[in-house]
Design a protein around this motif. Structure first.
Motif, PDB file in Angstrom:
ATOM      1  N   PHE B  99      39.538  10.031  21.253  1.00 55.15           N
ATOM      2  CA  PHE B  99      39.835   8.648  20.896  1.00 55.15           C
ATOM      3  C   PHE B  99      39.376   8.332  19.488  1.00 55.15           C
ATOM      4  CE2 PHE B  99      39.476   8.774  25.501  1.00 55.15           C
ATOM      5  CZ  PHE B  99      40.672   8.184  25.865  1.00 55.15           C
ATOM      6  N   GLN B 100      39.767   7.134  19.056  1.00 56.36           N
ATOM      7  CA  GLN B 100      39.528   6.735  17.682  1.00 56.36           C
ATOM      8  C   GLN B 100      38.065   6.462  17.364  1.00 56.36           C
ATOM      9  OE1 GLN B 100      41.769   3.312  16.562  1.00 56.36           O
ATOM     10  NE2 GLN B 100      40.641   2.974  14.696  1.00 56.36           N
ATOM     11  N   GLU B 101      37.373   5.766  18.283  1.00 53.08           N
ATOM     12  CA  GLU B 101      36.041   5.274  17.942  1.00 53.08           C
ATOM     13  C   GLU B 101      34.950   6.197  18.464  1.00 53.08           C
ATOM     14  OE1 GLU B 101      34.597   3.078  16.218  1.00 53.08           O
ATOM     15  OE2 GLU B 101      36.406   2.128  15.443  1.00 53.08           O
ATOM     16  N   THR B 104      31.696   4.509  20.071  1.00 52.42           N
ATOM     17  CA  THR B 104      31.627   3.858  21.375  1.00 52.42           C
ATOM     18  C   THR B 104      32.257   4.690  22.484  1.00 52.42           C
ATOM     19  OG1 THR B 104      33.651   2.689  20.798  1.00 52.42           O
ATOM     20  CG2 THR B 104      31.596   1.513  20.472  1.00 52.42           C
ATOM     21  N   GLU B 183      44.257   8.671  16.698  1.00 54.96           N
ATOM     22  CA  GLU B 183      43.562   8.294  15.457  1.00 54.96           C
ATOM     23  C   GLU B 183      42.175   8.945  15.392  1.00 54.96           C
ATOM     24  OE1 GLU B 183      44.775   6.266  13.078  1.00 54.96           O
ATOM     25  OE2 GLU B 183      46.243   4.934  13.992  1.00 54.96           O
ATOM     26  N   THR B 186      40.274   8.066  11.929  1.00 55.88           N
ATOM     27  CA  THR B 186      40.414   6.785  11.241  1.00 55.88           C
ATOM     28  C   THR B 186      39.074   6.126  10.959  1.00 55.88           C
ATOM     29  OG1 THR B 186      42.498   6.522  12.348  1.00 55.88           O
ATOM     30  CG2 THR B 186      41.591   4.571  11.341  1.00 55.88           C
ATOM     31  N   ALA B 187      38.124   6.296  11.883  1.00 54.08           N
ATOM     32  CA  ALA B 187      36.841   5.622  11.714  1.00 54.08           C
ATOM     33  C   ALA B 187      35.891   6.435  10.843  1.00 54.08           C
ATOM     34  CB  ALA B 187      36.213   5.370  13.083  1.00 54.08           C
ATOM     35  N   ASP B 189      34.654   8.865   7.365  1.00 54.58           N
ATOM     36  CA  ASP B 189      34.789   8.967   5.922  1.00 54.58           C
ATOM     37  C   ASP B 189      35.776  10.065   5.545  1.00 54.58           C
ATOM     38  OD1 ASP B 189      33.105   6.978   5.114  1.00 54.58           O
ATOM     39  OD2 ASP B 189      31.329   8.211   5.370  1.00 54.58           O
ATOM     40  N   VAL B 190      36.312   9.994   4.306  1.00 55.11           N
ATOM     41  CA  VAL B 190      37.366  10.929   3.931  1.00 55.11           C
ATOM     42  C   VAL B 190      36.950  12.393   3.983  1.00 55.11           C
ATOM     43  CG1 VAL B 190      39.048   9.637   2.621  1.00 55.11           C
ATOM     44  CG2 VAL B 190      36.903  10.257   1.556  1.00 55.11           C
ATOM     45  N   GLU B 396      31.582   7.005  -0.110  1.00 49.37           N
ATOM     46  CA  GLU B 396      31.674   6.939   1.341  1.00 49.37           C
ATOM     47  C   GLU B 396      30.749   5.855   1.883  1.00 49.37           C
ATOM     48  OE1 GLU B 396      32.470  11.144   3.065  1.00 49.37           O
ATOM     49  OE2 GLU B 396      31.143  11.401   1.368  1.00 49.37           O
ATOM     50  N   SER B 397      30.884   5.538   3.179  1.00 45.90           N
ATOM     51  CA  SER B 397      30.080   4.453   3.736  1.00 45.90           C
ATOM     52  C   SER B 397      28.599   4.797   3.625  1.00 45.90           C
ATOM     53  CB  SER B 397      30.464   4.179   5.186  1.00 45.90           C
ATOM     54  OG  SER B 397      30.582   5.374   5.885  1.00 45.90           O
ATOM     55  N   SER B 527      41.958  -2.318   2.785  1.00 44.42           N
ATOM     56  CA  SER B 527      41.733  -1.258   3.757  1.00 44.42           C
ATOM     57  C   SER B 527      41.842  -1.752   5.190  1.00 44.42           C
ATOM     58  CB  SER B 527      40.388  -0.575   3.529  1.00 44.42           C
ATOM     59  OG  SER B 527      39.363  -1.487   3.711  1.00 44.42           O
TER      60      SER B 527
END
Lengths: 312, 672, 305
Positions: B99-101, B104, B183, B186-187, B189-190, B396-397, B527
């Motif tokens: 999953f994406q996240e 969580t 995805e 998606t969450a 960093d590049v 990045e974050s 973004s």
């Protein structure tokens, strides 16, 4: 570096409605949308309807009550309500142990309950919202101090404290309002604080800062309007809590002094004759129940229609 | 169904009943996936791509209803399988899902080991130690160092990238034949995104899996998928081999979407294609083609009859009437890409904003009695912003971008150093005066506008706060500004909730510009938006720059946006500017190994090319535990003894400022 | 973990001290104990004598220190009204209240948890609607009145249970029901929303994608997370039940701490009231501390954070 341009299933419906509203030209404003939802919310409508009727009776008690609620008429004491054998049309709900008209006392009792409920909930709101806004918006040691205060308040057996305070200060309506209000602000505080903490991090607050707004301006003009719905919901629920608290106090003999017609006090007085004339206890109790349930239905309803991202 | 295919879906629909009506999230799509291949499903938000993925194993939200004439998975029909049958035979066993996240998607109260092992022990009669062996093997395969001790860790002890690796390992515990990745990057960093995609590709080959990759990112799909399906408003509008679809798109939506991607045509600061309008409401029936209202080629027939599915050859379909109004494959005759924005845009050499040796240290304390720990968010940052230029800040974050922008706007005082605006120190400027010179635009248009105020009030607010003009004049200025940023005047009395994301961002831009600031800090302004909307906003920002003579500090992580927007680029890593110079120089011949890795991780649309491996070891470090010496050395592929011991200072090489001991030789060393 | 326990323990201690000092000061300024002991009509000199003799003229912090010092040694002072040590009074009355509070907690758990869980498993079903209307009604019923109604119904109309007293287990049935019912709405709602939140979380979706279904999904994946808020709320509710026993014990004429408190208030017996408040606060603080520790054991994020 998170990009959020993806569809999250749980947000899908909200997102789509936004698109929907744009296509239709313009959707409803938040207030109109809430009103529209309110129209199809049964609990809210029922609660509001009952409250309206009770409020009218409370406001116009002197004109609507058939008798003077304080007038004693000893020969006519302990009359049963009209539908029980021995009841009379003169006294629709009967009379109490001093021969006072029970219907009139119940109508005046609504006045007492509502005054105390609204008064105490307002005092609690002023304390709780102010502290919550301060703690949430300014954070730091202020937040920790307020949090500690909450922990302490929660640890206190509040009913016992209220009783003791009312007793030592003196029994009167004002004292009851202030004491209940001063011990019921935690709920406001917790909700205001956490909502403020969340809002504080949002970009519109940063935008206001960048505009040159002061912290106070931001807290009052940007953050507070976003809390109004939640505060309104808590207010209604706290009105209900205060009404029950007052009734309990008066029942125990530590609230509203006799002969003022408080429902709790009426139950306490009726308790002596409970086994023979149970309506003396049943009637004020039912009045309390209806009033409180109407307020709670209204509060739950307001929450349902204003908080849009609720889960179901 | 051919023998080569592992999955065959016919007429899949997903409906979600809402309060007032029914939302048709997926409208009768058909898909086929060949054994061992990767199918990429691309689309913007609300296109129904995630719903499609969830529908396969019936993991939809409880209210949703699924219908299909056939979901054939390797010979067995999943359409009529019960929840129990799916759970015991398919889920987690033959089909794995990511999953994406990652933050969580793992259960926070159980250890990684338990969550990995139970996937296996639930379905197979294996001993705990066998499951543990498999878990350790897979954790090692997905690139987590020291896998055996990881088993005892809990999700909150891992970073986002590490958790996504655990998710992948978990999906592979039972060697599934099909992996669905929704995805998956998606969450992240590049640089982590490139690592994870690379890993997925490797694992797919190693285990001979088939894969469905769901993404909004055309760059990702162009490199990672064999076939793609383009979704729009719950329908698949075009499908085929990745290279064929992206190089020769047949559906107008695919064509328009590609024009919206910055860097797709390679030239910068040119007008991007922008799809007008928005996705139609997905409640109720759509008559004709769902894209008709936004399509430049739409004819009458498009709005009345459902478009036919046209087959070019086996496996290559698109759904369009192809009306006669405009023929021709290319889009060359349209103004897109032809007009260079900023013909008359002049870059001055005078510094309008100067950041000098700024450091910011917070002391972070956990809980009431916790110990205070210093967190160095910025370390000796120097930057200049020249009048009229666009300086992109990339990182990045957690690299300190937000702290830097807040410091520049004067919302936070630096521990040491200074920021000056037009020669005046920002800390000494009164907030009101500062606000008239510098204004921000934020990332998330859903949180940057106060939901309780109307658009008119929001845009007028700075004027009100500053007491500029009578209420009549304010009103007029707001109207003018709304026209300038492309907001219809009817939204003046609307609330933010009633606007789309793009419109909200236009309102936020209007609010930022109404005080006529000289400098605008754009903090990831696109973004949170879909590609097609991003294109509109980027066009608008460049137009406004020219018309109003603005200077932008453009914070972003999206390198194709940097390529498109920036004159100069500054790269941040752990609170330091590691490289800063002219855009082309920084992007095409990076000197710092980190910039190098970052540029390598950028996934431009190039079908057929593989996902590059950025060659970085480990994850982005926690800023609380800053490594000594050069902060990048633990991840640097060419670090030496000197890098571990001593922090490098800034050095000017070919007009580019670099902080690296090996800057002079890094370029050649990294290319080999 | 040890660090966490120490921090929580210290916090609990601080809260108990603050609250007990607060109430002590409140009573100090709101009442005149010398006057109470001497009697309403006592001459001024006699009141002054008593004030000096008992040390009521000293600063409030000194008196509090004294009081706390002896309280820590198990001496809560002498009751003005019952003319015996407060400790003995509390010992005599504690058992009734403890039995009542615990059985009330049992009633709450038996009603609220099954209702909340089944409501969360089938949202918007008839079970859910039933649970929610139960909560709304239970919230609106005045506790003392429910007691009276139960007495009319089960002691008078159908004489199954005794009207008042605390001699046998039968005496506890109705009071436990009344006191337990008061916590049902809060616990039920929290169980429902807590479990709903967990069930709609991403990690439960992951678990379903792994093949978990039915009771395994609930017990092996969702329960532990859903328990966290329930543990906290149960501790708070048990603490409140001690305070709530004031009403229930009065209605059913049970000789517990609550009734002792009411009578002490009526008789201006400040030492007894103060000691009772301290006991209630301490119990509450210890209960929430225990809940925190249970949650730390359940949730590694708390344990390690």
């Amino acid at each position: 570096m998170t990009a959020r341009n993806t569809m999250n299933p749980s947000e899908l419906t909200a997102d789509e409605s936004r698109i929907d509203s744009e296509e239709a030209g313009l959707g409803l404003s938040p207030t109109m949308a809430a009103l529209k939802r309110a129209r199809s919310h049964y609990g809210l409508k029922i609660g509001f309807g009952i409250l309206l009727v009770m409020a009218v009776f409370a406001l116009f008690a002197p004109w609507l009550a058939p008798h003077d609620p304080y007038l004693q008429n000893l020969p006519m004491r302990m009359l049963p309500p009209v539908w029980v054998e021995g009841g009379s049309w003169e006294y629709l709900l009967g009379t109490d142990h001093l021969g006072r008209d029970y219907l009139s006392r119940i109508i005046y009792g609504a006045r007492i309950s509502m005054t105390i409920g609204i008064g105490a909930a307002t005092i609690g709101m002023i304390i709780g919202v102010t502290l919550g806004l301060i703690a949430g918006y300014f954070g730091g040691w202020l937040d920790q101090a307020v949090n500690f205060l909450v922990t302490c308040q929660l640890a206190v057996p509040s009913l016992l404290l209220i009783m003791a305070l009312v007793f030592v200060i003196g029994q009167s309506i004002t004292v009851v309002i202030f004491v209940i209000g001063a011990t019921h602000w935690v709920f406001y505080l917790v909700v205001t604080r956490s909502a403020t903490l969340r809002l504080r991090e949002l970009d519109f607050v940063a935008a206001a800062q960048a505009m040159g707004c002061s912290k106070f301006q931001i807290a009052v003009k940007e953050v507070l309007p976003n809390l109004v719905n939640q505060i309104m919901v808590i207010f209604t629920l706290e009105v209900a809590v205060a009404i029950l608290n007052e009734a309990t106090l008066s029942f125990l003999g530590l609230g509203i002094p006799s002969p003022i017609p408080s429902w709790g006090l009426m139950i306490a007085e009726g308790k002596q004759a409970m086994f023979f004339q149970p309506w003396l206890v049943i009637l004020p109790g039912i009045s309390l129940f209806i009033l409180v349930i109407a307020i709670n239905l209204l509060g739950d309803g307001v929450r349902d229609v204003t908080v849009t991202n609720r889960r179901n | 169904m051919s023998t080569a295919s592992i999955l065959d879906i016919q007429d899949l629909s997903v409906d979600i009943p809402t309060d007032s009506s029914t939302l048709h999230a997926v409208r009768g799509i058909s898909l086929e996936l060949n054994r061992g291949e990767t199918l990429g499903i691309v689309g913007e938000s609300g296109s129904g791509k995630s719903m499609t993925a969830l529908a396969l194993m019936n993991l939809l939200p409880p209210a949703a209803r699924r219908q299909a004439s056939c979901i054939d998975f390797d010979g067995s029909d999943l359409t009529h399988a019960t929840e129990r049958e799916l759970a015991s035979k398919i889920r987690g066993q033959r089909i794995g899902m990511i999953f994406q996240e990652p933050m969580t998607s793992l259960n926070p109260v159980y250890s990684i080991g338990r969550q990995l092992k139970e996937t296996m022990t639930l379905h197979r009669k294996v001993s705990d130690s066998e499951a543990e062996k498999r878990a350790i093997y897979l954790l090692e395969r997905v690139g987590l160092p020291d896998p055996a001790s990881r088993l005892k860790q809990y999700p909150h002890e891992l970073s986002g990238g590490q958790r996504q690796r655990v998710m992948i390992a978990m999906a592979l515990m039972n060697e599934p034949e099909l992996l669905i990745a929704d995805e998956p990057t998606t969450a992240l960093d590049v640089t982590i995104q490139a690592q994870i995609l690379h890993l997925l590709r490797d694992l797919q080959r190693e285990f001979g899996m088939s894969m469905i990759l769901i993404t909004h990112d055309l760059g990702v799909v162009s490199r990672a998928a064999d076939n793609i399906a383009v979704m729009y408003a719950g329908d698949i509008v075009e499908t085929g081999k990745t290279a064929e679809v992206l190089e020769n798109p047949r559906h107008p939506y695919t064509k328009e979407l590609l024009e919206c991607v910055p860097g797709y045509r390679g030239k910068s600061q040119q007008r991007l294609g922008a799809i007008p309008g928005i996705v139609p409401a997905m409640t109720g029936e759509i008559s004709g083609c769902a894209f008709a209202s936004r399509c430049p080629r739409a004819a009458d027939v498009c709005t009345t009859t459902n478009p036919p599915t046209k087959k070019l050859h086996e496996g290559r379909y698109f759904v369009c009437h192809e009306p006669e109004t405009e023929q021709g494959e290319g889009t060359a005759e349209r103004p897109v890409g032809s007009e260079r924005i900023g013909k008359n845009h002049s870059r001055g050499a005078e510094a309008i904003l100067a950041v000098e040796h700024v450091s910011c240290t917070f002391s972070v304390r956990r809980g009431l009695f916790g110990k205070r720990k210093p967190l160095q968010a910025l370390d000796d940052v120097s930057l200049t912003l020249n009048k009229g230029e666009v300086l992109a800040l990339v990182g990045e974050s957690g690299c300190g971008k937000t702290t830097l922008t807040r410091t520049i706007m004067g919302l936070q005082a630096p521990s040491t150093g200074s920021v000056s605006l037009n020669g005046q120190r920002i800390g000494n400027l009164p907030p009101m005066e500062r606000a008239r010179m510098i204004q921000p635009i934020f990332q998330d248009p859903y949180s940057s506008l106060n939901p309780r105020k109307t658009i008119g009030e929001i845009i007028a607010k700075p004027l009100v706060v500053h007491g500029i003009g009578s209420s009549h004049e304010q009103h007029k200025r707001v109207r003018d500004m709304m026209e300038l940023v492309g907001l219809p005047s009817r939204v003046f009395n609307s609330y933010p909730d009633q606007l789309s994301g793009g419109q909200r961002q236009r309102a936020a831009i209007g609010r930022a510009l109404i005080l006529n600031p000289e400098v605008v800090i754009c903090d990831e302004p696109t973004s949170a938006l879909d590609v097609s909307v991003q294109a509109q906003i980027l066009n608008l920002l460049l137009d406004l720059r020219d018309e109003l003579d603005l200077t932008y500090l453009f914070v972003t992580h999206n390198l194709s946006v940097v390529q498109h927007m920036a004159d100069r680029v500054a790269v941040m890593y752990l609170g330091e500017i590691v490289e800063c110079g002219e855009r082309d120089q920084v992007m095409s011949s990076p000197k710092h190994p980190y910039t190098h890795a970052l540029m390598d991780s950028a996934l431009s649309i190039s079908p057929g090319e593989s996902v590059p491996d950025p060659g970085l070891s480990g994850d982005f470090p926690n800023p609380m535990n800053r490594p000594g010496g050069c902060p990048f050395h633990p991840r640097c592929p060419i670090a030496e003894q000197q890098c571990r011991e001593e922090a490098p200072g800034p050095e000017l090489i070919d007009n580019t400022l670099v902080q690296c001991w090996k800057a002079k030789t890094a370029g050649s060393q990294l290319k080999s | 973990m040890l660090n966490y326990i120490l921090r929580r323990g210290l916090m609990a201690l601080l809260v108990a001290l603050t609250v007990s000092f607060g109430t002590f000061a409140l009573f100090h300024f709101a009442t005149d104990p010398a006057q109470t002991i001497a009697g309403e009509d006592a001459p001024q000199e006699m009141v002054d004598d008593i004030r000096e003799q008992y040390g009521f003229d000293r600063p409030v912090s000194v008196q509090y220190g004294d009081w706390l010092g002896s309280a820590l040694q198990g001496d809560f002072g002498q009751s003005y009204f019952w003319k015996q040590p407060v400790v003995e009074l509390i010992k005599e009355h504690a058992k009734v209240t403890i039995v009542l509070a615990l059985s009330a907690l049992g009633v709450t758990i038996l009603i609220a948890l099954p209702l909340g869980i089944s409501a969360a498993l089938k949202p918007n079903s008839w079970v859910d609607r039933f649970a929610l209307s139960t909560a709304v009604s239970a919230q609106a019923i005045p506790n003392f009145w429910l007691g009276l109604m139960l007495i009319i119904l089960f002691s008078v109309t159908f004489p199954i249970f005794p009207v008042s007293g605390d001699a046998t287990w039968k005496h506890y049935v109705l009071p436990a029901l009344v006191l337990g019912a008061s916590s049902v709405p809060a616990v039920m709602r929290l169980t429902r929303t807590g479990l709903l939140d967990v069930l709609s979380s991403d990690y439960i979706r992951t678990a379903r994608a792994k093949g978990f279904v039915g009771y395994r999904l609930i017990l092996q994946q969702a329960m532990r997370n859903a328990l966290l808020p329930i543990v906290s709320v149960l501790a708070v509710q048990l603490g409140h039940k001690l305070g709530g026993s004031v009403v229930t014990e009065s209605v059913f004429s049970m000789n517990g701490l609550g009734r002792l408190a009411v009578e002490s208030i009526f008789n201006s017996d400040i030492p007894t009231v103060q000691s009772l408040i301290l006991i209630f606060v301490l119990t509450f603080v210890l209960l929430t501390l225990a809940a925190d520790l249970i949650n730390a054991w359940l949730d590694p994020r708390i344990r390690m954070g």
